[in-house]
Design a protein around this motif. Structure first.
Motif, PDB file in Angstrom:
ATOM      1  N   GLU A   1     -17.484 -26.381  24.097  1.00  0.00           N
ATOM      2  CA  GLU A   1     -18.588 -25.513  23.672  1.00  0.00           C
ATOM      3  C   GLU A   1     -18.090 -24.338  22.830  1.00  0.00           C
ATOM      4  N   LEU A   2     -16.818 -24.024  22.945  1.00  0.00           N
ATOM      5  CA  LEU A   2     -16.257 -22.859  22.276  1.00  0.00           C
ATOM      6  C   LEU A   2     -15.548 -23.185  20.967  1.00  0.00           C
ATOM      7  N   ILE A   3     -14.902 -24.335  20.891  1.00  0.00           N
ATOM      8  CA  ILE A   3     -14.106 -24.693  19.722  1.00  0.00           C
ATOM      9  C   ILE A   3     -14.771 -25.875  19.019  1.00  0.00           C
ATOM     10  N   PRO A   4     -15.202 -25.657  17.774  1.00  0.00           N
ATOM     11  CA  PRO A   4     -15.877 -26.734  17.038  1.00  0.00           C
ATOM     12  C   PRO A   4     -14.985 -27.977  16.941  1.00  0.00           C
ATOM     13  N   LEU A   5     -15.595 -29.113  17.062  1.00  0.00           N
ATOM     14  CA  LEU A   5     -14.977 -30.425  16.902  1.00  0.00           C
ATOM     15  C   LEU A   5     -14.106 -30.864  18.071  1.00  0.00           C
TER      16      LEU A   5
END
Length: 162
Positions: free
Chosen positions: A73-77
């Motif tokens: 949820e915090l780091i894209p991809l």
């Protein structure tokens, strides 16, 4: 279309994309990361002896575990992972007035848990800062890094001692 970029999350046109792990094999994977939190001598004493905030380390441990669980949820991809274990340990280094935060994440899956371990170590360190900032705003968080990972195609990797 083959990816010629050295960045796994960029396609051959340089566009961001999620890495397709559909065909990867499930293997046992672990990752251990650290953050180093530096305090003044006075603050280190307050943190480790009769802390008026209660068990600061328990709060930071829970924050680190929650961070690992919410990494996607915090780091894209980042892939959403079903972690099988997360541990957060604190090594007190009184000679340097530091706390080494160690985060270890484990699972059986198709992709590694390095980002989960790094996120857990970072958030546990930030929580230590948050809990102690009332008496020391000069706390330094540094040397957040991956120490070791196992599993997957690349196998075992360990940071060289410095």
């Amino acid at each position: 279309m083959e990816n010629s970029s050295p960045f796994t999350h960029l396609d051959s046109k340089g566009q961001a994309h999620m890495v397709d792990i559909t065909e990867k094999q499930i293997t046992s994977r672990t990752a251990t990361a650290q953050s180093l939190v530096s305090f003044s001598a006075d603050s280190f004493t307050k943190l480790t002896e009769n802390n008026p905030k209660g068990d600061v380390f328990a709060v930071a441990r829970i924050a680190g575990i929650q961070a690992a669980k919410r990494c996607a949820e915090l780091i894209p991809l980042c892939h959403s992972l079903a972690l099988s274990n997360v541990t957060i340990d604190f090594n007190l280094l009184p000679d340097t007035h530091q706390v080494q935060v160690l985060a270890c994440c484990k699972l059986a899956g198709k992709t590694g848990v390095e980002m989960e371990a790094l996120t857990a170590a970072s958030i546990a360190a930030l929580t230590l800062y948050d809990m102690c900032k009332a008496f020391d705003k000069g706390i330094i968080i540094e040397h957040t890094c991956l120490l070791e990972k196992t599993g997957g195609k690349s196998g075992h990797w360990q940071r060289a001692s410095s």
